[in-house]
Structure formats: C-alpha cells, structure tokens
Design an enzyme around this catalytic site. Structure first.
Site, PDB file in Angstrom:
ATOM      1  N   THR A  86       0.832  -1.210   0.000  1.00 28.95           N
ATOM      2  CA  THR A  86       0.000   0.000   0.000  1.00 28.95           C
ATOM      3  C   THR A  86       0.866   1.260   0.000  1.00 28.95           C
ATOM      4  O   THR A  86       0.655   2.168  -0.811  1.00 28.95           O
ATOM      5  CB  THR A  86      -0.908   0.004   1.257  1.00 28.95           C
ATOM      6  OG1 THR A  86      -1.619  -1.227   1.288  1.00 28.95           O
ATOM      7  CG2 THR A  86      -1.881   1.147   1.251  1.00 28.95           C
ATOM      8  N   LYS A 131       5.035   3.576  17.757  1.00 28.01           N
ATOM      9  CA  LYS A 131       4.917   4.984  17.357  1.00 28.01           C
ATOM     10  C   LYS A 131       5.162   5.898  18.562  1.00 28.01           C
ATOM     11  O   LYS A 131       5.811   6.936  18.449  1.00 28.01           O
ATOM     12  CB  LYS A 131       3.534   5.238  16.762  1.00 28.01           C
ATOM     13  CG  LYS A 131       3.343   4.554  15.406  1.00 28.01           C
ATOM     14  CD  LYS A 131       1.895   4.550  14.984  1.00 28.01           C
ATOM     15  CE  LYS A 131       1.713   3.997  13.583  1.00 28.01           C
ATOM     16  NZ  LYS A 131       0.301   3.739  13.238  1.00 28.01           N
TER      17      LYS A 131
HETATM   18  N1  HSE Z   1      -1.672  -0.155  10.553  1.00 30.19           N
HETATM   19  C1  HSE Z   1      -1.314   1.207  10.795  1.00 30.19           C
HETATM   20  C2  HSE Z   1      -2.515   1.917  11.389  1.00 30.19           C
HETATM   21  C3  HSE Z   1      -0.882   1.850   9.525  1.00 30.19           C
HETATM   22  O1  HSE Z   1      -3.625   1.390  11.267  1.00 30.19           O
HETATM   23  O2  HSE Z   1      -2.354   2.983  11.992  1.00 30.19           O
HETATM   24  C4  HSE Z   1      -0.302   3.229   9.682  1.00 30.19           C
HETATM   25  O3  HSE Z   1       0.842   3.249  10.483  1.00 30.19           O
END
Ligand code: HSE
Length: 412
Positions: A13, A204
């Site tokens: 993606t 994150k």
């Molecule tokens: N899988 C991650 C989310 C993608 O849903 O935030 C973006 O980092």
C-alpha cells in the site's frame, strides 16, 4: 542535469502510494527541489505480478541489484518488520544515500543507530511516515517546537483501532467484520495483531518520545493493552454516559523519567479526541509556552502515508549541514511533582460492586458488572491485581460529576 534517483523498497500500500505520488506530483517536486525525481528501482517480494510500473524502472526481488546501481540518492523503505529493512537501510546509508522510512517497528528498534550512522555519513533520515500517517507530527515537534518544554503527549496513533472502534459504535458491526473492512481499505498491518493489541501504537509512541523528550520510557514499564476487550456492551454503557472509547498512547515526563501507557480510555465530547473518528489519528501536545496543541488527520492508508514520505523526500534533499545545529535535542527541565491524582475510572469484569471497596459513583441495572469509580490509579490497579477478570479504563480530561444527569462531565 541529472535528476534525483530514488529506490523504493516494498510495493505494498505505502510503496505503491509513494510511486504514484512521485508521478502525480512530478512538477511540484521538480520545482521545489530544482531537479527531477526519478524512481530508478523498486524492490518487490514476488517478481511475477502485474503492476503498473514504467518499463524504465528496474523492478527486482534482489536488493543487491539496487544497492549497486551506478547512481542512487535516496532509498525509501516501505517494508514491514525489522529485517531485512534495517540491514537494507544501513547499507543504503553506508553507500551515501539519504533514507526515508515508513516502518515503525524497525525504526522504534533501530532508529537511534540509523540516525547515528547517517550523521557519520553526512546523509539524512526521514521518518515522518512512521507516526500518525499523514499528520506532520515529527517535523512539528522537531522543527517547530524547539523552545517549548513538552511535558506530555497523548495520541490516537493507530488508524485501524480507531476505525474499528468507530464502526462498532456507529454501525454496530462486530469486531471481526470491522477489522476485515480495515484490512480491505489497506489500513491494517500485514499482521493485524500489531494494530488491535497496541503494538503498533506502542512503537509509534516510542518514536515520538525520542523526538519530544530526547529519551523514551523503559519498554518493559509501558503498560500496553489493545482494543480486543472492548465489547459492544461496554460501548453502549459508555454512550449512555456521553463517553467514547479511544485507544490512546500517553507519554508523560516527570523529573526522573518518561512514563508511557498504551491503552483504551474514555473521553467526553469536550475532549479533542471525542470527534476523532474512523481512520483519523490525533496527537495532543502539552507544552509550557503554547499550552495544548492538537494535530489531527488521516492516520493510515495509501495517500496519507505517501504524503508523509514525499514531504520527507523533500526534507532530506533540502537539508543543509547548518540545519544540524538547529536540530537540537529537547532541553532537560524540572517538572513539578504532584500527589497522585484521584480520577474517574470505567471498570468492568467484577461481579459484585461491594467487592470493589472503592467509591462507586455510577452503576446501572442494564449494564451489570460495569461501574464508574472515583479513585487513584494505584487503587484501581491494586484491585485489578486481585480481580483477574477486571479491566479498567481512565476517563480523560478534568472530570466533574454531574449529579443531575448522573454522568461524568468532562472539562478540558
Ligand atoms: N496499521 C497502521 C494503522 C498503519 O492502522 O495505523 C499506519 O501506520
């Protein structure tokens, strides 16, 4: 005039979104950078798949072919997992390429080493796309909040979890159905356990912590809980109280260390997270001069993530050595200590209210086993240790109890 030669590692993606955006925004890139950006090569997992890629681009499953290209300026990485991404990026830096990555798991683990290595080789590292999709939170913290002392950051950092919680609440869809939709839309990780159990938000948060505070909590001290315990019933009870579940990552500085927490919480409609719905993410930064800032935007998906990568592509190419000095580490400062605050907690998984031994301020016959209690975090935590089926979630914001409506009223 030769252009800026770019390789894209990964054509899922994000990789495809980046490739398409480089084509669609060719003119803007040329104008800003003064040179044409040319995708020289793309690393794919399987060779025999139909893809819309220009024939002059080298499409290969072999990284060696890419790293040996006669000219290569930037390597953009959009693969998942720590390896082989880390090795590929190390080698790209050693070869003298700037790197841009969207890989949070790899960057949470190895970001520090990559940045150190990049400094030795006079190249730049862009990682805006690792946190909060298209929201420019890294650059905001890094470039635009240099003097402010950041004391706390709260974020909705996983688009998939927020999307699932929204679908379950709004459309009364089952968890599995909502997750499948998130997968179809390209939001979820290859292994969606990373999304729904809070690992992705955790990675994150660790990246954000380094940027905001120059350090991060000890990973083993960060409580991490995903959204899999949030049922439709719990959402109904929360709605009755004017609250919504959000999956929130929090980082808080005290004088000794950074405290981290990744867990569902409840917010009322005065809270900036209340209207953050679907795949949106939001980051709320508390700092001393400006106060609170909330950044909000799409947290996952092809083009929001490509947007962060493309802006980084410009950043790494425009970076001048003189900027290095202004890219200073966050200052250390003393934080005033407070006694542990009493807050409101949404509790479930206990059979008898009387067994709680806490100040129960709300219960409802329609929602057996669900209570709101007023207590400190240590008090609810201790109770949860005794009651193995119990779960507890903070109600965020400054809460007043509205005794007429018999519900919490959240004041920000
Ligand atoms: N899988 C991650 C989310 C993608 O849903 O935030 C973006 O980092």
């Amino acid at each position: 005039m030769t252009g800026i030669k770019v390789a894209i590692l990964g054509f899922g993606t994000v990789g495809e979104g980046v490739y398409r955006t480089i084509q669609s925004h060719e003119d803007e890139l040329t104008e800003v950078l003064g040179k044409k950006v040319e995708v020289a090569a793309i690393l794919v997992k399987t060779a025999k798949k139909a893809r819309e890629i220009h024939e002059r681009v080298l499409v290969t499953t072999d990284f060696e072919e890419i790293i040996r290209l006669p000219k290569l300026d930037v390597v953009i990485e959009a693969i998942v997992g720590q390896e082989p991404s880390y090795t590929y990026l190390k080698r790209s830096i050693q070869r003298g390429c700037h790197i841009v990555t969207a890989n949070k798991e790899m960057f949470a683990h190895h970001g520090k080493e990559l940045i150190g290595l990049a400094e030795e080789h006079y190249v730049q590292v862009g990682f805006e796309a690792t946190v909060a999709g298209g929201i420019p939170v890294i650059q905001t913290l890094r470039q635009l909040l240099k003097i402010n002392r950041v004391s706390q950051i709260d974020g909705i950092l996983n688009g998939t979890s927020n999307f699932i919680l929204t679908e379950m609440r709004e459309k009364k869809l089952a968890f599995g159905q909502s997750l499948r939709l998130a997968q179809e839309k390209g939001y979820a990780e290859a292994n969606p356990v990373n999304d729904v159990e809070g690992f992705d938000a955790f990675y994150k948060a660790m990246i954000l912590s380094r940027i905001a505070f120059g350090t991060e909590p000890s990973w083993q001290d960060v409580e991490r809980e995903g959204i899999t315990n949030i049922t439709g019933d719990l959402m109904l009870a929360a709605e009755k109280l004017g609250l919504r579940f959000k999956h929130v990552a929090s980082l808080r500085k005290d004088s000794h260390k950074i405290h981290g927490l990744v867990k569902p919480a409840l917010v009322g409609n005065e809270h900036p997270f209340y209207h953050v719905e679907g795949v949106e993410n939001a980051v709320n930064v508390h700092s001393d001069i400006v106060g609170r800032i909330t950044l909000q935007g799409p947290g996952a998906g092809m083009f929001p993530t490509a947007s962060a990568v493309i802006e980084d592509l410009v950043y790494v190419n425009q970076f001048h050595a003189a900027d290095q000095a202004s890219n200073r580490k966050p200052a250390s400062f003393e934080v005033e200590e407070h006694d542990e605050a009493v807050g409101y907690w949404f509790i479930h998984g206990v059979s008898q209210a009387s067994s709680l031994g806490l100040n129960v301020v709300w219960s409802d016959d329609d929602f057996a086993g669900i209570y709101i209690v007023k207590a400190t975090k240590s008090e609810v935590g201790q109770l949860a240790q005794q009651e193995s089926t119990m779960h507890y979630y903070a109600i965020l914001g400054e809460i007043q109890w509205d005794s007429v409506k018999q519900r919490p009223s959240v004041v920000i």
